[in-house]
Design a protein around this motif. Structure first.
Motif, PDB file in Angstrom:
ATOM      1  N   UNK A  96       0.846  -1.194   0.000  1.00  0.00           N
ATOM      2  CA  UNK A  96       0.000   0.000   0.000  1.00  0.00           C
ATOM      3  C   UNK A  96       0.884   1.247   0.000  1.00  0.00           C
ATOM      4  N   UNK A  97       1.900   1.242   0.862  1.00  0.00           N
ATOM      5  CA  UNK A  97       2.803   2.397   0.954  1.00  0.00           C
ATOM      6  C   UNK A  97       3.482   2.663  -0.394  1.00  0.00           C
ATOM      7  N   UNK A  98       3.990   1.609  -1.013  1.00  0.00           N
ATOM      8  CA  UNK A  98       4.655   1.766  -2.316  1.00  0.00           C
ATOM      9  C   UNK A  98       3.703   2.356  -3.344  1.00  0.00           C
ATOM     10  N   UNK A  99       2.459   1.888  -3.313  1.00  0.00           N
ATOM     11  CA  UNK A  99       1.486   2.384  -4.284  1.00  0.00           C
ATOM     12  C   UNK A  99       1.281   3.887  -4.158  1.00  0.00           C
ATOM     13  N   UNK A 100       1.244   4.360  -2.923  1.00  0.00           N
ATOM     14  CA  UNK A 100       1.038   5.806  -2.730  1.00  0.00           C
ATOM     15  C   UNK A 100       2.306   6.572  -3.119  1.00  0.00           C
ATOM     16  N   UNK A 101       3.443   6.014  -2.764  1.00  0.00           N
ATOM     17  CA  UNK A 101       4.712   6.660  -3.123  1.00  0.00           C
ATOM     18  C   UNK A 101       4.848   6.753  -4.651  1.00  0.00           C
ATOM     19  N   UNK A 102       4.461   5.679  -5.339  1.00  0.00           N
ATOM     20  CA  UNK A 102       4.612   5.661  -6.803  1.00  0.00           C
ATOM     21  C   UNK A 102       3.764   6.745  -7.475  1.00  0.00           C
ATOM     22  N   UNK A 103       2.686   7.156  -6.802  1.00  0.00           N
ATOM     23  CA  UNK A 103       1.847   8.241  -7.339  1.00  0.00           C
ATOM     24  C   UNK A 103       2.545   9.594  -7.333  1.00  0.00           C
ATOM     25  N   UNK A 104       3.661   9.679  -6.634  1.00  0.00           N
ATOM     26  CA  UNK A 104       4.381  10.968  -6.566  1.00  0.00           C
ATOM     27  C   UNK A 104       5.560  11.049  -7.533  1.00  0.00           C
ATOM     28  N   UNK A 105       5.844   9.923  -8.189  1.00  0.00           N
ATOM     29  CA  UNK A 105       6.919   9.959  -9.195  1.00  0.00           C
ATOM     30  C   UNK A 105       6.527  10.974 -10.252  1.00  0.00           C
ATOM     31  N   UNK A 106       7.438  11.509 -10.919  1.00  0.00           N
ATOM     32  CA  UNK A 106       7.248  12.437 -12.035  1.00  0.00           C
ATOM     33  C   UNK A 106       6.720  13.802 -11.596  1.00  0.00           C
ATOM     34  N   UNK A 107       6.467  13.985 -10.299  1.00  0.00           N
ATOM     35  CA  UNK A 107       6.056  15.308  -9.838  1.00  0.00           C
ATOM     36  C   UNK A 107       7.278  15.980  -9.223  1.00  0.00           C
ATOM     37  N   UNK A 108       7.174  17.293  -9.077  1.00  0.00           N
ATOM     38  CA  UNK A 108       8.328  17.998  -8.500  1.00  0.00           C
ATOM     39  C   UNK A 108       8.291  17.912  -6.979  1.00  0.00           C
ATOM     40  N   UNK A 109       8.315  16.696  -6.461  1.00  0.00           N
ATOM     41  CA  UNK A 109       8.310  16.513  -5.004  1.00  0.00           C
ATOM     42  C   UNK A 109       9.629  15.835  -4.651  1.00  0.00           C
ATOM     43  N   UNK A 110      10.420  16.435  -3.760  1.00  0.00           N
ATOM     44  CA  UNK A 110      11.704  15.828  -3.417  1.00  0.00           C
ATOM     45  C   UNK A 110      11.491  14.409  -2.886  1.00  0.00           C
ATOM     46  N   UNK A 111      12.324  13.467  -3.328  1.00  0.00           N
ATOM     47  CA  UNK A 111      12.094  12.063  -2.987  1.00  0.00           C
ATOM     48  C   UNK A 111      12.183  11.803  -1.477  1.00  0.00           C
ATOM     49  N   UNK A 112      12.917  12.661  -0.744  1.00  0.00           N
ATOM     50  CA  UNK A 112      12.987  12.457   0.714  1.00  0.00           C
ATOM     51  C   UNK A 112      11.617  12.645   1.363  1.00  0.00           C
ATOM     52  N   UNK A 113      10.717  13.341   0.658  1.00  0.00           N
ATOM     53  CA  UNK A 113       9.390  13.607   1.248  1.00  0.00           C
ATOM     54  C   UNK A 113       8.357  12.540   0.897  1.00  0.00           C
ATOM     55  N   UNK A 114       8.684  11.661  -0.042  1.00  0.00           N
ATOM     56  CA  UNK A 114       7.674  10.725  -0.554  1.00  0.00           C
ATOM     57  C   UNK A 114       7.057   9.890   0.558  1.00  0.00           C
ATOM     58  N   UNK A 115       7.932   9.305   1.394  1.00  0.00           N
ATOM     59  CA  UNK A 115       7.446   8.381   2.418  1.00  0.00           C
ATOM     60  C   UNK A 115       6.597   9.091   3.463  1.00  0.00           C
ATOM     61  N   UNK A 116       7.053  10.256   3.903  1.00  0.00           N
ATOM     62  CA  UNK A 116       6.294  10.948   4.956  1.00  0.00           C
ATOM     63  C   UNK A 116       4.964  11.448   4.411  1.00  0.00           C
ATOM     64  N   UNK A 117       4.969  11.910   3.171  1.00  0.00           N
ATOM     65  CA  UNK A 117       3.712  12.363   2.574  1.00  0.00           C
ATOM     66  C   UNK A 117       2.735  11.205   2.410  1.00  0.00           C
ATOM     67  N   UNK A 118       3.282  10.056   2.001  1.00  0.00           N
ATOM     68  CA  UNK A 118       2.439   8.875   1.794  1.00  0.00           C
ATOM     69  C   UNK A 118       1.844   8.427   3.121  1.00  0.00           C
ATOM     70  N   UNK A 119       2.654   8.390   4.183  1.00  0.00           N
ATOM     71  CA  UNK A 119       2.146   7.962   5.497  1.00  0.00           C
ATOM     72  C   UNK A 119       1.048   8.914   5.968  1.00  0.00           C
ATOM     73  N   UNK A 120       1.291  10.184   5.781  1.00  0.00           N
ATOM     74  CA  UNK A 120       0.312  11.190   6.204  1.00  0.00           C
ATOM     75  C   UNK A 120      -1.022  11.008   5.462  1.00  0.00           C
ATOM     76  N   UNK A 121      -0.923  10.765   4.159  1.00  0.00           N
ATOM     77  CA  UNK A 121      -2.147  10.592   3.353  1.00  0.00           C
ATOM     78  C   UNK A 121      -2.892   9.321   3.771  1.00  0.00           C
TER      79      UNK A 121
END
Ligand SMILES: Nc1ncnc2c1ncn2[C@@H]1O[C@H](COP(=O)(O)OP(=O)(O)OP(=O)(O)O)[C@@H](O)[C@H]1O
Length: 219
Positions: A96-121
């Protein structure tokens, strides 16, 4: 936030999917688009996210005129949209976590933020306890929650949900609509297409747009 003036969409095979559509949607609104099968609901959503181009008329979404003058404008628009579509399936075999993280690829979101943003969502949609579960082990309602988490992890200004209650029983469908409603705020509008008009909480809805044969029908 969205302005359409006398907008038309004719597909390349000559199908007139939308005719003379005019509408105005402000920031923070909850808008439902209803109408029978084939009336043009998905076509309208596709126009709003720049996936189709209006054949005639004017369309502005999040201050960007469509079709976009430059490729950069389209990217900028997509960055600000959180899509919840049946076709955007979760990837089986991934968590589930990977699926949410993968939704942020290709956007201008620094990769260090992917996991925390995904957990928050995932917390926001109340599914964080399944964070490490494989997508294919979820129920339909849970899958839909993850799809919504994937959309909101992008922190969109506009959430576009196309038939988000498809496949869900009554209680789960109501939960999903309430969840989507709870995501709108002073920066974010939510637009939902649905056949399930009986589930719409009209008190909380800012606009109910009924489409019939490609036109907005008077209420
Ligand atoms: N890519 C396409 N090319 C040609 N015609 C299309 C295309 N996509 C949709 N249509 C046609 O445009 C019309 C509107 O379709 P659309 O998918 O927008 O309806 P809808 O209201 O979302 O339907 P449903 O509720 O069944 O999803 C239909 O006549 C459909 O067959």
């Amino acid at each position: 936030m969205i302005t359409a003036n006398d907008m038309t969409l004719t597909y390349s095979d000559g199908t007139d999917a939308l005719k003379g559509i005019s509408l105005k949607i402000q920031t923070g609104e909850l808008v439902y688009i209803t109408g029978p099968s084939g009336s043009g609901k998905t076509s309208l959503i596709k126009l709003l996210m720049g996936a189709e181009k209006p054949t005639a008329g004017e369309l502005q979404v999040l201050n960007i005129s469509l079709p976009p003058a430059r490729e950069k404008d389209l990217l900028q628009l997509r960055q600000q949209i959180g899509p919840v579509f049946q076709e955007l399936k979760l990837i089986d075999g991934r968590s589930v976590l990977d699926n949410v993280v993968l939704g942020m690829r290709f956007l201008e979101i620094p990769s260090q933020q992917w996991r925390s943003r995904a957990s928050e969502a995932l917390e926001k949609v109340r599914i964080s306890h399944k964070m490490m579960s494989k997508a294919e082990h979820l129920s339909w309602g849970e899958r839909q929650r993850v799809a919504i988490a994937r959309a909101i992890a992008r922190r969109p200004s506009l959430i576009l949900a196309d038939e988000p209650t498809g496949n869900l029983d009554h209680d789960n469908a109501v939960n999903i609509l309430q969840l989507l409603d709870s995501l709108r705020n002073q920066h974010t509008s939510v637009i939902i297409t649905t056949h399930a008009t009986h589930l719409i909480d009209r008190q909380r809805t800012s606009q109910l747009i009924h489409i019939s044969e490609g036109r907005i029908a008077p209420q």
